[in-house]
Design a protein around this motif. Structure first.
Motif, PDB file in Angstrom:
ATOM      1  N   ALA A 172      88.575  34.416  56.761  1.00 57.19           N
ATOM      2  CA  ALA A 172      88.773  34.508  55.209  1.00 57.19           C
ATOM      3  C   ALA A 172      87.483  33.167  54.497  1.00 57.19           C
ATOM      4  O   ALA A 172      86.521  34.211  53.942  1.00 57.19           O
ATOM      5  CB  ALA A 172      90.238  33.349  54.132  1.00 57.19           C
TER       6      ALA A 172
ATOM      7  N   HIS B 232      87.785  36.902  40.017  1.00 53.74           N
ATOM      8  CA  HIS B 232      87.473  37.496  40.807  1.00 53.74           C
ATOM      9  C   HIS B 232      88.435  38.478  40.575  1.00 53.74           C
ATOM     10  O   HIS B 232      87.967  38.899  39.616  1.00 53.74           O
ATOM     11  CB  HIS B 232      89.190  37.395  41.974  1.00 53.74           C
ATOM     12  CG  HIS B 232      89.934  36.820  41.321  1.00 53.74           C
ATOM     13  ND1 HIS B 232      90.962  37.415  40.433  1.00 53.74           N
ATOM     14  CD2 HIS B 232      90.869  35.410  40.747  1.00 53.74           C
ATOM     15  CE1 HIS B 232      91.947  36.704  39.402  1.00 53.74           C
ATOM     16  NE2 HIS B 232      91.561  35.449  39.460  1.00 53.74           N
TER      17      HIS B 232
ATOM     18  N   LEU C 121      83.688  35.688  44.660  1.00 54.23           N
ATOM     19  CA  LEU C 121      85.090  36.743  44.661  1.00 54.23           C
ATOM     20  C   LEU C 121      85.421  37.720  43.840  1.00 54.23           C
ATOM     21  O   LEU C 121      87.129  37.770  44.413  1.00 54.23           O
ATOM     22  CB  LEU C 121      86.000  35.085  44.396  1.00 54.23           C
ATOM     23  CG  LEU C 121      85.493  33.846  45.504  1.00 54.23           C
ATOM     24  CD1 LEU C 121      86.554  32.298  45.132  1.00 54.23           C
ATOM     25  CD2 LEU C 121      86.267  34.206  47.204  1.00 54.23           C
TER      26      LEU C 121
ATOM     27  N   TRP D 241      87.527  39.969  46.394  1.00 47.75           N
ATOM     28  CA  TRP D 241      89.701  39.382  45.916  1.00 47.75           C
ATOM     29  C   TRP D 241      90.325  39.335  45.534  1.00 47.75           C
ATOM     30  O   TRP D 241      89.435  39.354  44.150  1.00 47.75           O
ATOM     31  CB  TRP D 241      88.857  37.966  46.946  1.00 47.75           C
ATOM     32  CG  TRP D 241      87.783  37.719  47.525  1.00 47.75           C
ATOM     33  CD1 TRP D 241      86.885  37.633  47.540  1.00 47.75           C
ATOM     34  CD2 TRP D 241      88.685  37.116  48.358  1.00 47.75           C
ATOM     35  NE1 TRP D 241      86.023  37.339  49.115  1.00 47.75           N
ATOM     36  CE2 TRP D 241      86.935  36.869  49.510  1.00 47.75           C
ATOM     37  CE3 TRP D 241      89.179  36.396  49.597  1.00 47.75           C
ATOM     38  CZ2 TRP D 241      87.112  35.928  50.634  1.00 47.75           C
ATOM     39  CZ3 TRP D 241      89.645  35.424  50.727  1.00 47.75           C
ATOM     40  CH2 TRP D 241      88.429  35.680  51.381  1.00 47.75           C
TER      41      TRP D 241
ATOM     42  N   GLU E 219      94.916  36.870  47.348  1.00 47.53           N
ATOM     43  CA  GLU E 219      94.843  36.389  48.717  1.00 47.53           C
ATOM     44  C   GLU E 219      94.427  34.904  48.326  1.00 47.53           C
ATOM     45  O   GLU E 219      94.274  34.177  49.290  1.00 47.53           O
ATOM     46  CB  GLU E 219      93.474  37.384  48.980  1.00 47.53           C
ATOM     47  CG  GLU E 219      93.709  38.497  48.865  1.00 47.53           C
ATOM     48  CD  GLU E 219      92.647  39.599  48.860  1.00 47.53           C
ATOM     49  OE1 GLU E 219      92.607  40.064  50.023  1.00 47.53           O
ATOM     50  OE2 GLU E 219      91.857  39.217  48.292  1.00 47.53           O
TER      51      GLU E 219
END
Length: 334
Positions: A6, A125, A166, A169, A173
Motif C-alpha cells: 500500500a 479519493h 489518493l 483509491w 481501501e
C-alpha cells in the motif's frame, strides 16, 4: 506498522504527481482531519516519505467535537514522529460548506508558506470524485466543473501546489489501512446528514451497487484531459486574437476577434475581464457571449463589451470583433 504494498502504491502515485526533482528537499504538508481518509493519508505518507512530511489539522469552529479531533491527529502524528500544527479558522457568513472550504485552503496555504513546504496533500479519493461528478452533472455544470477535483492544482489566491495522491483509491481501501493500524478514526456527522447535498449523493451512490465510483472517477479524469486541451486552445486564442489598445483619452481596453467555439471564447472573455480589473463567473461570461453573438452589448464585472463586424487584416475576411472597455462611471443622481 509496515504497510508494504500500500505504501509503495502511494509512493508511486505521489511521484507521478510530484516528481522528485520538483521537491528540492522540501517536506510535503498533509491536511488531516482525523477521519479515516486523511488518517490513511498520514499513515501511508509516513511510511513512504520518512522524515519528509508535516501535518496540519484545521478546526473550523463548527462543532464542539472538532477540538478532540485535532487532538487525535496530534497524538497520532506525535507517535509517528511527524511535526504537527493546529490551525483554527473563522468562517464568513454565507454558504457553510463553501465558506469552510475557502477558509481551510487559505489556512493551509499560509501554513505551507510559513513552514517552507513543497506542496500540500489532501485525502480526496475515488468515491469523493464520483460524488463530485454526479453532483455537478445534476447541476448542469460545464466542462470545467465536470472535470471534477484535479489530482494536482494550485490553492486559489496562492502559489501553493495542492496534490491529491489518493484520487484513484476507494474509501474502503483507506478505511482498511486505518483499521489495520488499530486506530479508531473520528466521524464527522455532516458526512451522513441529509441536510447536505454531498451526503445525499453519497447515500444514493452507496445504494446503487451497479455504479462503479472508480470508473466514474476515471471519466472525470478524461474530462479533465479534454478541459486541459481547451485551456491550451484558449491560451492560443488570447495571444492570436486579442489586442490590447492604449488610449490617451480613455481607459485602455481590448479588442477580441471572436472566431472560436463558444466554450473557448468564454475563457478568453474571462481573461479579458480579469486583465481589466474585473471579476466574472463562467456563467456570466457565457451569457455575455450569447448577447455579443446576437449583436447586443454586454456588461459584466465592471466591463462593457460592444460587438461589431470588421475586416481583420491578419485574417483577410470580415469577422466578429468585440471591444471591451471599463464601464464609464455612473453619474450621480440629483
Amino acid at each position: 506498522m509496515q504497510l508494504g504494498p500500500a505504501a509503495a502504491r502511494f509512493a508511486a502515485g505521489l511521484a507521478a504527481l510530484w516528481p522528485a526533482e520538483e521537491r528540492e528537499g522540501r517536506a510535503l504538508g498533509l491536511a488531516v482531519s482525523g477521519g479515516p481518509d486523511s488518517l490513511a493519508l498520514l499513515l501511508l505518507a509516513a511510511e513512504a516519505l520518512p522524515g519528509g512530511i508535516a501535518v496540519a489539522s484545521v478546526d473550523h469552529g463548527l462543532r464542539p467535537e472538532a477540538a478532540a479531533e485535532v487532538a487525535l491527529v496530534e497524538r497520532i502524528a506525535g507517535a509517528l514522529g511527524v511535526p504537527f500544527t493546529p490551525l483554527a479558522v473563522t468562517l464568513a457568513p454565507g454558504n457553510l460548506m463553501a465558506g469552510a472550504r475557502t477558509a481551510r485552503y487559505g489556512a493551509l496555504a499560509r501554513w505551507a508558506g510559513e513552514a517552507g513546504l513543497g506542496a500540500i496533500a489532501t485525502a480526496h479519493h475515488a468515491d469523493d470524485q464520483a460524488e463530485t461528478l454526479l453532483m455537478r452533472l445534476n447541476r448542469g455544470s460545464g466542462l470545467a466543473g465536470l472535470a471534477g477535483v484535479r489530482p494536482r492544482g494550485v490553492i486559489e489566491d496562492s502559489d501553493v501546489t495542492v496534490l491529491r495522491p489518493l484520487i484513484g483509491w476507494r474509501k474502503a481501501e483507506l478505511a482498511a489501512v486505518v483499521a489495520a493500524a488499530g486506530i479508531v478514526p473520528a466521524e464527522d456527522p455532516s458526512n451522513t446528514s441529509s441536510a447536505f447535498e454531498r451526503a445525499r449523493i453519497r447515500a444514493q451512490l452507496a445504494a446503487a451497487d451497479w455504479l462503479d465510483p472508480v470508473a466514474i472517477a476515471a471519466s472525470a479524469a478524461h474530462i479533465a484531459e479534454g478541459w486541459q486541451a481547451l485551456e491550451w486552445y484558449a491560451e492560443l486564442d488570447w495571444h492570436e486574437m486579442v489586442l490590447r489598445e492604449e488610449s490617451d483619452t480613455a481607459a485602455p481596453g481590448f479588442t477580441y476577434c471572436a472566431n472560436v467555439p463558444r466554450v473557448i471564447a468564454i475563457e478568453t472573455i474571462l481573461r479579458i475581464i480579469r486583465e481589466l480589473g474585473g471579476h466574472a463567473t463562467r456563467a456570466e461570461a457565457a451569457r455575455a457571449w450569447d448577447r455579443l453573438w446576437a449583436g447586443e452589448n454586454a456588461s459584466l464585472g465592471g466591463v462593457l463589451a460592444v460587438p461589431g463586424v470588421e475586416r481583420v487584416e491578419k485574417v483577410g475576411v470580415p469577422m466578429r470583433v468585440w471591444r471591451f472597455r471599463p464601464e464609464p462611471a455612473r453619474g450621480s443622481v440629483n
